[in-house]
Design a protein around this motif. Sequence first.
Motif, PDB file in Angstrom:
ATOM      1  N   ASP A   1       0.787  -1.254   0.051  1.00  0.00           N
ATOM      2  CA  ASP A   1      -0.099   0.061   0.050  1.00  0.00           C
ATOM      3  C   ASP A   1       0.994   1.282  -0.028  1.00  0.00           C
ATOM      4  O   ASP A   1       2.164   1.501   0.146  1.00  0.00           O
ATOM      5  CB  ASP A   1      -1.103   0.074   1.203  1.00  0.00           C
ATOM      6  CG  ASP A   1      -0.313  -0.068   2.672  1.00  0.00           C
ATOM      7  OD1 ASP A   1       0.833   0.168   2.567  1.00  0.00           O
ATOM      8  OD2 ASP A   1      -0.965   0.065   3.456  1.00  0.00           O
ATOM      9  N   ARG A   2       0.235   2.491  -0.222  1.00  0.00           N
ATOM     10  CA  ARG A   2       0.901   3.681  -0.405  1.00  0.00           C
ATOM     11  C   ARG A   2       0.447   4.677   0.447  1.00  0.00           C
ATOM     12  O   ARG A   2      -0.687   4.911   0.395  1.00  0.00           O
ATOM     13  CB  ARG A   2       1.018   4.121  -1.899  1.00  0.00           C
ATOM     14  CG  ARG A   2       1.698   5.480  -2.010  1.00  0.00           C
ATOM     15  CD  ARG A   2       3.284   4.982  -2.487  1.00  0.00           C
ATOM     16  NE  ARG A   2       4.136   6.202  -2.437  1.00  0.00           N
ATOM     17  CZ  ARG A   2       5.377   6.269  -2.694  1.00  0.00           C
ATOM     18  NH1 ARG A   2       5.863   5.069  -2.704  1.00  0.00           N
ATOM     19  NH2 ARG A   2       6.117   7.475  -2.639  1.00  0.00           N
ATOM     20  N   LEU A   3       1.152   5.296   1.283  1.00  0.00           N
ATOM     21  CA  LEU A   3       0.618   6.358   2.204  1.00  0.00           C
ATOM     22  C   LEU A   3       0.574   7.643   1.544  1.00  0.00           C
ATOM     23  O   LEU A   3       1.464   7.926   0.665  1.00  0.00           O
ATOM     24  CB  LEU A   3       1.799   6.501   3.441  1.00  0.00           C
ATOM     25  CG  LEU A   3       1.927   5.245   4.299  1.00  0.00           C
ATOM     26  CD1 LEU A   3       2.795   5.375   5.254  1.00  0.00           C
ATOM     27  CD2 LEU A   3       0.245   5.017   4.864  1.00  0.00           C
TER      28      LEU A   3
ATOM     29  N   ALA B   1       1.499   4.949  13.229  1.00  0.00           N
ATOM     30  CA  ALA B   1       1.883   6.076  14.434  1.00  0.00           C
ATOM     31  C   ALA B   1       3.514   5.508  14.394  1.00  0.00           C
ATOM     32  O   ALA B   1       4.271   6.950  14.503  1.00  0.00           O
ATOM     33  CB  ALA B   1       1.385   5.922  15.541  1.00  0.00           C
ATOM     34  N   ARG B   2       3.990   4.719  14.781  1.00  0.00           N
ATOM     35  CA  ARG B   2       5.552   4.319  14.942  1.00  0.00           C
ATOM     36  C   ARG B   2       6.428   4.806  13.590  1.00  0.00           C
ATOM     37  O   ARG B   2       7.444   5.383  14.001  1.00  0.00           O
ATOM     38  CB  ARG B   2       5.669   2.787  15.354  1.00  0.00           C
ATOM     39  CG  ARG B   2       5.115   2.426  16.734  1.00  0.00           C
ATOM     40  CD  ARG B   2       5.253   1.108  17.137  1.00  0.00           C
ATOM     41  NE  ARG B   2       4.957   0.701  18.407  1.00  0.00           N
ATOM     42  CZ  ARG B   2       5.007  -0.364  18.846  1.00  0.00           C
ATOM     43  NH1 ARG B   2       5.536  -1.319  18.212  1.00  0.00           N
ATOM     44  NH2 ARG B   2       4.435  -0.633  20.045  1.00  0.00           N
ATOM     45  N   LEU B   3       5.669   4.489  12.567  1.00  0.00           N
ATOM     46  CA  LEU B   3       6.550   4.888  11.307  1.00  0.00           C
ATOM     47  C   LEU B   3       6.937   6.211  11.368  1.00  0.00           C
ATOM     48  O   LEU B   3       7.986   6.711  10.956  1.00  0.00           O
ATOM     49  CB  LEU B   3       6.040   4.115  10.249  1.00  0.00           C
ATOM     50  CG  LEU B   3       6.534   4.596   8.814  1.00  0.00           C
ATOM     51  CD1 LEU B   3       7.842   4.235   8.763  1.00  0.00           C
ATOM     52  CD2 LEU B   3       5.468   4.237   7.737  1.00  0.00           C
TER      53      LEU B   3
ATOM     54  N   PRO C   1      -0.110  12.849  -2.675  1.00  0.00           N
ATOM     55  CA  PRO C   1       1.132  12.035  -2.692  1.00  0.00           C
ATOM     56  C   PRO C   1       2.264  12.313  -1.524  1.00  0.00           C
ATOM     57  O   PRO C   1       2.729  13.532  -1.670  1.00  0.00           O
ATOM     58  CB  PRO C   1       1.447  11.914  -3.956  1.00  0.00           C
ATOM     59  CG  PRO C   1       0.182  12.261  -4.897  1.00  0.00           C
ATOM     60  CD  PRO C   1      -0.212  13.391  -4.028  1.00  0.00           C
ATOM     61  N   ILE C   2       2.857  11.298  -1.162  1.00  0.00           N
ATOM     62  CA  ILE C   2       4.011  11.548  -0.136  1.00  0.00           C
ATOM     63  C   ILE C   2       5.360  11.149  -0.970  1.00  0.00           C
ATOM     64  O   ILE C   2       5.310  10.064  -1.265  1.00  0.00           O
ATOM     65  CB  ILE C   2       4.086  10.999   1.164  1.00  0.00           C
ATOM     66  CG1 ILE C   2       2.680  11.659   2.052  1.00  0.00           C
ATOM     67  CG2 ILE C   2       5.360  10.965   1.962  1.00  0.00           C
ATOM     68  CD1 ILE C   2       2.498  11.061   3.348  1.00  0.00           C
ATOM     69  N   ALA C   3       6.214  11.994  -1.109  1.00  0.00           N
ATOM     70  CA  ALA C   3       7.449  11.590  -1.987  1.00  0.00           C
ATOM     71  C   ALA C   3       8.524  11.241  -1.131  1.00  0.00           C
ATOM     72  O   ALA C   3       9.519  11.690  -1.085  1.00  0.00           O
ATOM     73  CB  ALA C   3       7.859  12.830  -2.768  1.00  0.00           C
TER      74      ALA C   3
ATOM     75  N   SER D   1       6.009   3.734   0.949  1.00  0.00           N
ATOM     76  CA  SER D   1       5.379   2.614   0.305  1.00  0.00           C
ATOM     77  C   SER D   1       5.669   1.289   1.380  1.00  0.00           C
ATOM     78  O   SER D   1       6.637   1.244   1.863  1.00  0.00           O
ATOM     79  CB  SER D   1       6.263   2.358  -1.094  1.00  0.00           C
ATOM     80  OG  SER D   1       5.824   1.304  -1.555  1.00  0.00           O
ATOM     81  N   ARG D   2       4.545   0.743   1.835  1.00  0.00           N
ATOM     82  CA  ARG D   2       4.713  -0.216   2.836  1.00  0.00           C
ATOM     83  C   ARG D   2       4.353  -1.882   2.350  1.00  0.00           C
ATOM     84  O   ARG D   2       3.373  -1.907   1.342  1.00  0.00           O
ATOM     85  CB  ARG D   2       3.609   0.056   3.997  1.00  0.00           C
ATOM     86  CG  ARG D   2       4.049   1.427   4.443  1.00  0.00           C
ATOM     87  CD  ARG D   2       3.294   1.439   5.771  1.00  0.00           C
ATOM     88  NE  ARG D   2       1.783   1.553   5.702  1.00  0.00           N
ATOM     89  CZ  ARG D   2       0.840   1.497   6.558  1.00  0.00           C
ATOM     90  NH1 ARG D   2       1.283   1.618   7.720  1.00  0.00           N
ATOM     91  NH2 ARG D   2      -0.599   1.352   5.964  1.00  0.00           N
ATOM     92  N   GLU D   3       4.921  -2.697   2.814  1.00  0.00           N
ATOM     93  CA  GLU D   3       4.729  -4.113   2.293  1.00  0.00           C
ATOM     94  C   GLU D   3       3.829  -4.697   3.427  1.00  0.00           C
ATOM     95  O   GLU D   3       4.320  -4.482   4.665  1.00  0.00           O
ATOM     96  CB  GLU D   3       5.858  -4.904   2.258  1.00  0.00           C
ATOM     97  CG  GLU D   3       6.767  -4.412   0.731  1.00  0.00           C
ATOM     98  CD  GLU D   3       6.121  -4.737  -0.080  1.00  0.00           C
ATOM     99  OE1 GLU D   3       5.403  -5.588  -0.620  1.00  0.00           O
ATOM    100  OE2 GLU D   3       6.133  -3.776  -1.092  1.00  0.00           O
TER     101      GLU D   3
END
Length: 300
Positions: free
Chosen positions: A170-172, A208-210, A265-267, A272-274
């Motif tokens: 997914d993409r934040l 939140a931790r990220l 979008p956040i550059a 980008s998370r797995e």
Amino acid sequence: MNHLLRKLDLTSLRLFVAVCQERNIARAAERESITPSAVSRRIAEIETVIGRPVIHRESRGISVTPVGEMVMRHAQAVIASFESLDAELSQFATGAKGSVKVVANLSAIVQFLPEDIAAYTRIFPDVEIQVDERSTSSVLRSVSESGADFGICNAVPGIKDLESLPYRTDRLFLLVPRGHRLSDATAVTLADMARENFVGLGSDTSLARLLAQQARSLGLDMKVKIRVNSFDALCRMVHVRLGIAVLPQHIGELYVDTLDLQLVPIAEPWASREQIVVFRQRERLTAAASALVNFLTNKR
């Protein structure tokens, strides 16, 4: 390679391995319930394809040539792969009944699991699936302590004593009210948004931790003024301009048409998370759980 694929078959490879293990064509033929002449013919066909001898026939049996040893090693690997495939397909087929307990984080439950589980239950309507929402850390703890058959969570550092398979990516994105100073940006960085007030999920969630970790790495102080327990509440807080938020793109898209919101979008690489499926040991999964894991991790 194409030549070998066309000319060699699993039966010949299996018989060749049996001959190598028995060191005797007659014993290998008896073991495989076939005539010795048929085994000899298969071995001769392998030698014709390869162009070199794979065994030497001796008075009391056979010896394997160096080329034969190499062929046997690869043949065993091929046979083992097909046996593994057969076992997994059998597990999938026998997963038609039973119950499965899954623990998953909020991102997976909101974005992907409903459609995936619905598709699975259309194939296996008699499987009962229980899904409990947990934070990523709680997912890992529950699976480790045998509180669930398997879990779905974000890939985080330091996962020990668990096996995992890729599930989704997914993409934040940044979520802001329409008309916000960042709403027209083509992309933003954490530094761009750091001086804003944030609405966030609970501090024990992986998201939140990220964000806290990334802010610390840049020497920034994120001002989280409100914490909520659901993405619905988070979006509504941003809608009434109590702050901005970071959330998965697919979740934000559910709200931008009904609330006064904009996604940006956040550059950043971390955006980008797995997501992964985690379990203790693959062979210890029940047939129903293994079938569901297979379905989820092969669905793209």
